[in-house]
Write a protein that holds these residues in place. Structure first.
Motif, PDB file in Angstrom:
ATOM      1  N   UNK A   1      24.915  39.596  34.186  1.00 32.84           N
ATOM      2  CA  UNK A   1      25.227  38.201  33.883  1.00 32.84           C
ATOM      3  C   UNK A   1      26.025  38.182  32.586  1.00 32.84           C
ATOM      4  N   UNK A   2      27.219  37.608  32.640  1.00 40.66           N
ATOM      5  CA  UNK A   2      28.114  37.612  31.485  1.00 40.66           C
ATOM      6  C   UNK A   2      29.058  36.418  31.584  1.00 40.66           C
ATOM      7  N   UNK A   3      29.724  36.052  30.470  1.00 42.00           N
ATOM      8  CA  UNK A   3      30.643  34.907  30.501  1.00 42.00           C
ATOM      9  C   UNK A   3      31.734  35.045  31.559  1.00 42.00           C
ATOM     10  N   UNK A   4      32.125  33.910  32.105  1.00 44.56           N
ATOM     11  CA  UNK A   4      33.202  33.890  33.098  1.00 44.56           C
ATOM     12  C   UNK A   4      34.528  34.264  32.441  1.00 44.56           C
ATOM     13  N   UNK A   5      35.432  34.819  33.240  1.00 48.32           N
ATOM     14  CA  UNK A   5      36.761  35.212  32.775  1.00 48.32           C
ATOM     15  C   UNK A   5      37.789  34.514  33.664  1.00 48.32           C
ATOM     16  N   UNK A   6      38.104  33.239  33.368  1.00 49.46           N
ATOM     17  CA  UNK A   6      38.961  32.437  34.259  1.00 49.46           C
ATOM     18  C   UNK A   6      40.324  33.052  34.534  1.00 49.46           C
ATOM     19  N   UNK A   7      40.887  33.802  33.589  1.00 53.13           N
ATOM     20  CA  UNK A   7      42.230  34.333  33.782  1.00 53.13           C
ATOM     21  C   UNK A   7      42.282  35.684  34.452  1.00 53.13           C
ATOM     22  N   UNK A   8      41.131  36.192  34.894  1.00 52.60           N
ATOM     23  CA  UNK A   8      41.080  37.530  35.486  1.00 52.60           C
ATOM     24  C   UNK A   8      40.957  37.444  36.998  1.00 52.60           C
ATOM     25  N   UNK A   9      41.753  38.221  37.704  1.00 51.39           N
ATOM     26  CA  UNK A   9      41.683  38.277  39.165  1.00 51.39           C
ATOM     27  C   UNK A   9      40.622  39.297  39.584  1.00 51.39           C
ATOM     28  N   UNK A  10      39.746  38.884  40.494  1.00 50.73           N
ATOM     29  CA  UNK A  10      38.698  39.773  41.011  1.00 50.73           C
ATOM     30  C   UNK A  10      38.852  39.926  42.514  1.00 50.73           C
ATOM     31  N   UNK A  11      38.461  41.088  43.051  1.00 49.81           N
ATOM     32  CA  UNK A  11      37.929  42.258  42.335  1.00 49.81           C
ATOM     33  C   UNK A  11      39.012  42.941  41.507  1.00 49.81           C
ATOM     34  N   UNK A  12      38.547  43.698  40.500  1.00 41.78           N
ATOM     35  CA  UNK A  12      39.478  44.429  39.667  1.00 41.78           C
ATOM     36  C   UNK A  12      38.859  45.772  39.288  1.00 41.78           C
TER      37      UNK A  12
ATOM     38  N   UNK B   1      27.684  28.135  36.025  1.00 42.25           N
ATOM     39  CA  UNK B   1      28.195  27.402  34.883  1.00 42.25           C
ATOM     40  C   UNK B   1      29.254  28.213  34.160  1.00 42.25           C
ATOM     41  N   UNK B   2      28.998  28.484  32.882  1.00 48.17           N
ATOM     42  CA  UNK B   2      29.951  29.239  32.067  1.00 48.17           C
ATOM     43  C   UNK B   2      29.812  30.739  32.267  1.00 48.17           C
TER      44      UNK B   2
END
Length: 311
Positions: free
Chosen positions: A173-184, A219-220
């Motif tokens: 569980x960790x902060x979201x990374x909106x600018x990152x494409x997943x999977x990576x 959430x975040x």
């Protein structure tokens, strides 16, 4: 090397090789090398024949301390901090024991932990004298860990890790990374950090790799699925922190809080969820899955894990 002292209460004897130095005798060496243990304590252990050489011969206080001599003894701790969480056994056969470890419980004795370790607890519970972990799992991390208890087959299972033939799946569980494409895939060169117990990324040849995807959004925060290709110390913690998403309750990354004591209400939100491999003895595909969960307070949908309360 066969230990000349038997295991006691689930704990194997410790040993030390006497290095180059000027010590009058064994007592002088032990009190100099272990300044936190009094001479009276060592005299008591010696009197109980609990300090012996490699051949099992009891040492005396005035036994000469010779360079290269191997001394066996029982390690003792006073006021060891109890770990109020229990492990469970997921599987046991003639070769392997698979355990589901809670957060905060060390796997093997070391430092301020002796009896409050997974290995010692399992030895007491099962009576298996040759029980040995065949891979690492940080004290702060919960989840699946494999033990060998058959010396004849141990090397076959250890070789799976050396050959990268073990498939591991973690949740974090960790902060979201909106600018990152997943999977990576995150790759980097990892090396020792400024503090001896930490790691860091630095310029150099790539030696660590992790496949990362998202299992759910809270959430975040995201619940991340992590599949390490390599097995560097603290690899998953370092990789997520370097991406800008340090794992919840991580006291090492990105900033080390070395003096912070254990807060049992706030475990590191990292779980070794599953281990899979092709058994080197039978050829069958085997998979072992942790029954533990992480702290999000939200139940995920049926396509993913159930995430509810602290394990």
């Amino acid at each position: 090397m066969h230990a000349p002292l038997p295991a006691r209460d689930g704990v194997a004897p410790s040993y030390i090789w006497i290095p180059e130095g000027k010590w009058h005798n064994i007592l002088d060496f032990l009190t100099s090398y272990f300044p936190d243990v009094s001479a009276e304590t060592w005299r008591s252990r010696i009197a109980r024949n609990e300090v012996v050489d490699a051949h099992g011969a009891p040492c005396q206080p005035d036994t000469p301390a010779r360079r290269g001599m191997c001394i066996y003894y029982y390690r003792e701790l006073e006021n060891e901090t109890p770990i109020p969480f229990e492990a469970s056994i997921l599987h046991l056969d003639d070769h392997l024991l698979v355990a589901d470890k809670p957060h905060f419980l060390p796997v093997t004795p070391g430092g301020r932990f002796l009896h409050e370790t997974l290995l010692v607890r399992l030895k007491k519970e099962t009576g298996l004298p040759h029980l040995t972990p065949i891979h690492r799992l940080d004290r702060e991390t919960a989840g699946v860990i494999l033990f060998s208890h058959n010396p004849e087959s141990r090397g076959r299972y250890q070789a799976l890790f050396q050959q990268r033939a073990i498939r591991k799946t973690y949740y974090a569980l960790a902060p979201a990374l909106p600018g990152t494409q997943f999977p990576c895939i995150h790759q980097s060169h990892m090396c020792d950090g400024e503090r001896f117990f930490t790691m860091q990324e630095a310029p150099g040849i790539i030696n660590s790799e992790t496949w990362i995807d998202i299992a759910g959004s809270h959430g975040a925060y995201n619940l991340y699925i992590l599949k390490p290709v390599t097995g560097k110390k603290h690899q998953l913690r370092v990789h997520l922190a370097s991406m800008g998403a340090p794992i919840v309750n991580d006291s090492f990354y990105p900033v080390t809080q070395a003096c912070r004591g254990d807060d049992f209400s706030a475990p590191l939100q990292l779980l070794a969820k599953a281990i899979a491999f092709d058994d080197p003895l039978s050829g069958e595909t085997r998979e072992f899955i942790s029954q533990r969960s992480l702290q999000t307070g939200v139940a995920h949908d049926r396509t993913g894990p159930t995430i509810d309360s602290a394990s």
